[in-house]
Scaffold this motif. Structure first.
Motif, short mmCIF file in Angstrom:
data_model
loop_
_atom_site.label_atom_id
_atom_site.label_comp_id
_atom_site.label_asym_id
_atom_site.label_seq_id
_atom_site.Cartn_x
_atom_site.Cartn_y
_atom_site.Cartn_z
N TRP A 102 3.48 -2.01 3.76
CA TRP A 102 3.82 -2.52 5.09
C TRP A 102 2.55 -2.55 5.90
CZ3 TRP A 102 7.11 0.60 9.15
CH2 TRP A 102 7.28 -0.20 10.31
N ASP A 121 5.64 -7.77 3.77
CA ASP A 121 6.58 -7.07 4.65
C ASP A 121 6.66 -7.85 5.97
OD1 ASP A 121 8.07 -5.04 6.00
OD2 ASP A 121 7.13 -3.49 4.80
N ILE A 122 7.39 -7.32 6.95
CA ILE A 122 7.76 -8.09 8.14
C ILE A 122 6.65 -8.82 8.90
CG2 ILE A 122 9.96 -7.04 8.76
CD1 ILE A 122 8.50 -4.99 10.42
N MET A 152 10.10 -10.13 2.68
CA MET A 152 11.19 -9.41 3.33
C MET A 152 11.99 -10.32 4.26
SD MET A 152 11.07 -6.12 5.78
CE MET A 152 11.29 -5.00 4.42
N TRP A 186 13.14 -5.05 15.05
CA TRP A 186 11.74 -5.48 15.11
C TRP A 186 11.48 -6.70 15.99
CZ3 TRP A 186 8.36 -2.03 14.34
CH2 TRP A 186 8.68 -0.96 13.51
N TRP A 203 13.50 -9.55 -0.44
CA TRP A 203 13.69 -8.12 -0.21
C TRP A 203 14.48 -8.00 1.10
CZ3 TRP A 203 8.68 -5.34 1.77
CH2 TRP A 203 8.93 -3.98 1.96
N ASP A 230 16.08 -5.72 3.92
CA ASP A 230 15.91 -4.37 4.49
C ASP A 230 16.84 -4.23 5.70
OD1 ASP A 230 14.75 -1.89 5.06
OD2 ASP A 230 13.04 -2.78 6.13
N MET A 231 16.94 -3.05 6.27
CA MET A 231 17.60 -2.80 7.56
C MET A 231 19.06 -3.25 7.57
SD MET A 231 15.03 -1.60 9.41
CE MET A 231 15.15 -1.84 11.18
N ARG A 246 18.36 -2.43 0.49
CA ARG A 246 18.32 -0.99 0.81
C ARG A 246 19.74 -0.44 0.94
NH1 ARG A 246 14.91 1.20 5.94
NH2 ARG A 246 16.77 0.49 7.04
N TRP A 293 16.27 -0.03 -3.77
CA TRP A 293 15.30 1.05 -3.73
C TRP A 293 15.83 2.12 -2.79
CZ3 TRP A 293 15.03 -2.20 0.30
CH2 TRP A 293 14.38 -1.81 1.47
N ASP A 346 13.09 5.03 2.78
CA ASP A 346 11.84 5.62 3.30
C ASP A 346 11.67 7.08 2.90
OD1 ASP A 346 11.44 3.17 4.43
OD2 ASP A 346 12.18 3.75 6.40
N PHE A 398 6.70 6.68 0.91
CA PHE A 398 6.53 5.69 1.98
C PHE A 398 5.70 6.27 3.12
CE2 PHE A 398 8.27 3.73 5.93
CZ PHE A 398 7.88 2.42 5.70
N HIS A 407 4.90 1.40 -2.76
CA HIS A 407 5.08 0.94 -1.38
C HIS A 407 4.63 2.05 -0.44
CE1 HIS A 407 6.52 -1.18 2.06
NE2 HIS A 407 7.63 -0.49 2.23
O1 MIG Z 1 11.86 0.08 10.53
O2 MIG Z 1 9.70 -3.51 7.25
O3 MIG Z 1 12.52 0.92 4.37
O4 MIG Z 1 10.31 -0.28 3.19
O5 MIG Z 1 8.30 -1.27 4.91
C1 MIG Z 1 11.17 0.07 9.32
C2 MIG Z 1 9.09 -2.30 7.49
C3 MIG Z 1 11.51 -1.17 8.56
C4 MIG Z 1 11.92 0.01 6.47
C5 MIG Z 1 11.83 -0.11 5.00
C6 MIG Z 1 10.39 -0.14 4.59
C7 MIG Z 1 9.67 -1.27 5.27
C8 MIG Z 1 9.80 -1.15 6.78
N1 MIG Z 1 11.20 -1.10 7.15
#
Ligand code: MIG
Length: 816
Positions: free
Chosen positions: A290, A318-319, A355, A392, A426, A428-429, A488, A501, A504, A537, A562
């Motif tokens: 990230w 990543d984001i 992501m 985010w 990927w 996430d969240m 996740r 996976w 964190d 992480f 990661h």
């Molecule tokens: O608020 O995208 O578990 O793998 O790098 C954190 C940023 C958000 C959580 C993920 C992590 C990722 C990170 N995300």
């Protein structure tokens, strides 16, 4: 004597009479409303059969016993005799093949029988138990099923309490960060974003309400298919009881017969589906952080891997690749021309994975938000306001992935990313996570595929439906490519749509241990394609910890490093040359083992075989194994015991019965006992089951880099009969559905002075190589003659032992 009801209609009438009696006349408030209290099933008064479903009635509640297969029975409870609609996101198939089923009424009980199991219902108290063919009780109620009205939300809290036998062990339940044996613990299923979680922290990201009980060598499974917040108490509150309950929905569970734990898991997969065969590149080494940006950094990363000759198949964005964290956009300052970058990376053998989060920025100039708003795709609160929360991108709204229209829209949104060459996604969240308050409030409404519900009902499947939308979108947009997705959050059945996976974790030795427990547990809970963030992480791993984690990663179904953005660089070369060499050696090992690893995935996809098997699954009859949690196999042929402690130069490893070869020295060891094994940093304990035919590829920098000219097969001798498999295909297409694969079965028959190896090949795929190089390990005699399909051929001697090179379509080899 119980009165038998012949027609469904009469039971229905009985049930509606029951409701009429209960009507309260509010204009005559002489009595207060009835006190809310727990109610229990009572004496069985009637029953009714409809095909493979049997209904039992106690003058108020109805229980359905449905025969799903010879070994699976489903139990459902309707407190007021009206069942909720029979809908499940988890279960694929409730009408499997059943050879025969019947109902037998005895004086004290009813018995619903298949040719393997019997569900017994006691007439007097409605206690339910399950027996095997010999009449042995495998699992039984401690208390009749019970419920309590939920005054705030409607419906019921529902409870099931079973007997816990003395020393019974409990396994499963997904990603729980605790010991493998869950006995003595109470756990909750409620998907939660748990940054830097700790040992024993609960709940975590995933909800898998499935467990395996094991007593005196015999096991069974319980799958409580309920998406509300669920609880499990494994002999924690009371040593003789195991309970599971939920805050809503239906008390509905599957009894899954064993007695083998592996069979329980396979049968669980028959209900909820297995993981499809992933593209082979998904099984290589993946590098993530990230975040890697801008473009120059990503390109440099690729170059470093190739220049340093460290194999790698995928790089992750990543984001920060997005414009202000807006999904499906690119930050043009960091990535002015993503398509060219991704193409160049692809030329070098790298897949790009990006992501995508569920939160969509509230921004009327952003097309995704506009489309979602126009089509009414975002979740709303109880009073019709939009569900808004900060993630985010800032203030966000969230698609209702439980609406099939939303899923199909979401799937199509990937079009642009795929056109730019993105190879995998990927998610996430998706617990869902919301800054500040954690997740959505309970009053958020969901379509739930037309079944409708509040967030209480949809929370645990929200992430699953998001990644389902992603998976289905990728499949639709690129029908000839196998999707690669990672999520996740998950609920039972998510394996049909994604790998997972563990979220964190932290760069500590304790977390390496937790990771090993989590992956073993996920694999026996139906989520076999799983991995940890290699290296941890958050926090900083020492060089030694990183290398040990890479070693564990070789035998993690999903192998990805990661790290969080505020940590030091975390590539395989970041810890100096000495460690770079070690990390390379183990990543190379992953690539050598790829044909074996891929075959294990095929066996999972096809037969529901778990990918990792903790030791207890290999020798479930030994009670001492209940406490072992460091040794596990990857597939059936390779057993490992990762080094999980700092400075560990030796470790005790238990080998299950049978013979095993040390992978490094080829020393033959007899199983059924413990060994002290040397574990300098360049070694981890790896053992190959005697009798195995182990395929290995030459080291490549990425999967399919070169066509293979000769395939190495190492035969680890043992006396007696053993079988091994090798599965190969195009690696990234669905041609295997048209039999374009090569599926081989090797049978080795070892005697004191001869060995016979036979090969059966099935399928239409033509491998690039023409020959096998067969390495013979551990022959108990001096080799003098090699006969291949009855013709004598030569052999040679190298540092490993005898080697023969033969045409790949041989039928039999005789060694004397
Ligand atoms: O608020 O995208 O578990 O793998 O790098 C954190 C940023 C958000 C959580 C993920 C992590 C990722 C990170 N995300």
């Amino acid at each position: 004597m119980i009165e038998e009801f012949k027609a469904a209609k009469s039971l229905k009438e009985k049930i509606s009479d029951q409701f009429d009696e209960e009507i309260h006349h509010t204009n005559n408030p002489v009595f207060g409303p009835p006190k809310i209290e727990k109610k229990y099933l009572n004496k069985i008064t009637q029953y009714l059969q409809k095909d493979n479903s049997f209904y039992f009635y106690d003058n108020k509640a109805t229980v359905e016993i449905k025969v799903v297969s010879n070994e699976i029975i489903r139990v459902r409870l309707a407190p007021n005799s009206s069942f909720l609609s029979d809908f499940s996101y988890a279960v694929n198939d409730v009408n499997q093949h059943v050879d025969l089923y019947e109902l037998i009424e005895e004086e004290n009980c009813f018995r619903v029988k298949t040719n393997t199991i019997t569900c017994v219902l006691n007439k007097a108290d409605f206690l339910i138990s399950f027996e095997d063919r010999d009449g042995k009780i495998i699992n039984q109620d401690h208390t009749p099923m019970h419920w309590e009205e939920n005054d705030d939300f409607g419906g019921f809290y529902v409870y099931c309490t079973k007997q816990a036998k003395e020393s019974e062990g409990f396994f499963g339940l997904g990603d729980k960060s605790t010991h493998l044996n869950l006995r003595g613990r109470r756990l909750t299923n409620w998907n939660s974003d748990t940054y830097s979680f700790s040992f024993n922290q609960d709940p975590l990201y995933k909800s898998i309400p499935f467990y395996i009980g094991l007593h005196q060598g015999e096991s069974y499974g319980i799958f409580f298919d309920n998406t509300f917040k669920t609880y499990f108490d494994f002999a924690s509150e009371k040593a003789d009881q195991t309970s599971f309950w939920s805050e809503g929905g239906e008390l509905q569970y599957y009894y899954i017969h064993g007695p083998s734990m592996t069979d329980v898991v396979k049968r669980y997969h028959s209900l909820t589906g297995s993981h499809y065969l992933p593209p082979i590149w998904a099984l290589g080494y993946h590098q993530c952080r990230w975040s890697y940006y801008p473009e120059s950094k990503v390109r440099d990363l690729g170059l470093q891997f190739r220049n340093r000759r460290i194999p790698c198949d995928a790089l992750y964005l990543d984001i920060d690749y997005m414009e202000g964290y807006r999904c499906f956009t690119w930050n043009k300052r960091y990535f002015p021309d993503p398509k060219s970058m991704i193409q160049d990376l692809a030329k070098d053998g790298f897949k790009t994975v990006v992501m995508i989060d569920p939160g969509i920025k509230v921004d009327d100039n952003y097309w995704v938000f506009k489309e979602g708003k126009k089509n009414n795709y975002f979740c709303r609160r109880g009073d019709d306001y939009f569900m808004e929360g900060h993630v985010w991108p800032g203030r966000c709204q969230f698609p209702d992935f439980t609406n099939p229209k939303v899923r199909s829209w979401w799937g199509d949104l990937y079009k642009g990313l795929l056109e730019s060459g993105v190879a995998g996604v990927w998610n996430d969240m998706n617990e869902p996570a919301v800054f500040g308050r954690g997740t959505f409030p309970n009053d958020v409404r969901h379509n739930y595929d037309g079944e409708h519900g509040s967030h209480r009902k949809a929370h645990n499947i929200y992430g699953m439906q998001m990644v389902r939308a992603t998976y289905e979108g990728l499949k639709k947009l690129q029908p000839h490519k196998r999707p690669f997705t990672i999520t996740r959050a998950a609920y039972a059945g998510t394996q049909r749509y994604a790998s997972v996976w563990t979220g964190d974790n932290v760069a500590t030795w304790e977390h390496l241990k937790i990771g090993s427990l989590q992956l073993q547990r996920l694999s026996m809970s139906g989520l076999p394609f799983c991995g940890t963030d290699i290296g941890g992480f958050s926090g900083e791993p020492t060089a030694e910890l990183f290398t040990r984690w890479i070693q564990f990663g070789v035998f993690s179904p999903f192998m990805r490093a990661h790290s969080a953005g505020d940590t030091a660089e975390r590539e395989p070369w970041s810890f100096g040359e000495e460690y770079e060499k070690l990390n390379r050696k183990f990543i190379e090992l992953r690539y050598k083992l790829l044909p074996y690893i891929y075959t294990v995935f095929r066996q999972h996809a096809h037969y529901g075989e778990p990918i990792l098997k903790p030791l207890i699954m290999l020798e479930q009859d030994l009670e001492s194994n209940l406490q072992r949690e460091e040794e596990f196999t990857f597939g059936d042929k390779i057993l490992v015991s990762p080094v999980l402690e700092e400075g560990q130069q030796q470790k005790t490893v238990y080998l299950p019965k049978g013979n095993w070869y040390d992978y490094w020295t080829h020393t033959l060891l007899q199983g059924g006992k413990e060994y002290r094994v040397d574990t300098p940093l360049d070694k981890m304990p790896i053992f190959i089951k005697a009798g195995t035919v182990l395929p290995e590829y030459p080291v490549m920098q990425y999967t399919n880099e070169k066509s293979i000219e000769i395939l190495d097969l190492t035969i680890f001798y043992t006396a007696g009969h053993s079988e091994s498999a090798l599965y190969e295909d195009e690696g990234d297409s669905f041609a295997y559905e048209q039999q374009v694969y090569a599926n081989k079965k090797f049978t080795v028959k070892g005697n004191a002075n001869s060995v016979e190896i036979t090969q059966e090949v099935e399928g239409l795929y033509i491998e690039s190589y023409k020959e096998y190089r067969i390495n013979l390990i551990g022959l108990p005699f001096d080799l003098t003659t090699v006969l291949v399909d009855n013709e004598i051929i030569g052999f040679s001697q190298n540092e490993l032992g005898n080697t023969i090179v033969i045409e790949k379509r041989f039928k039999s080899i005789l060694l004397k």
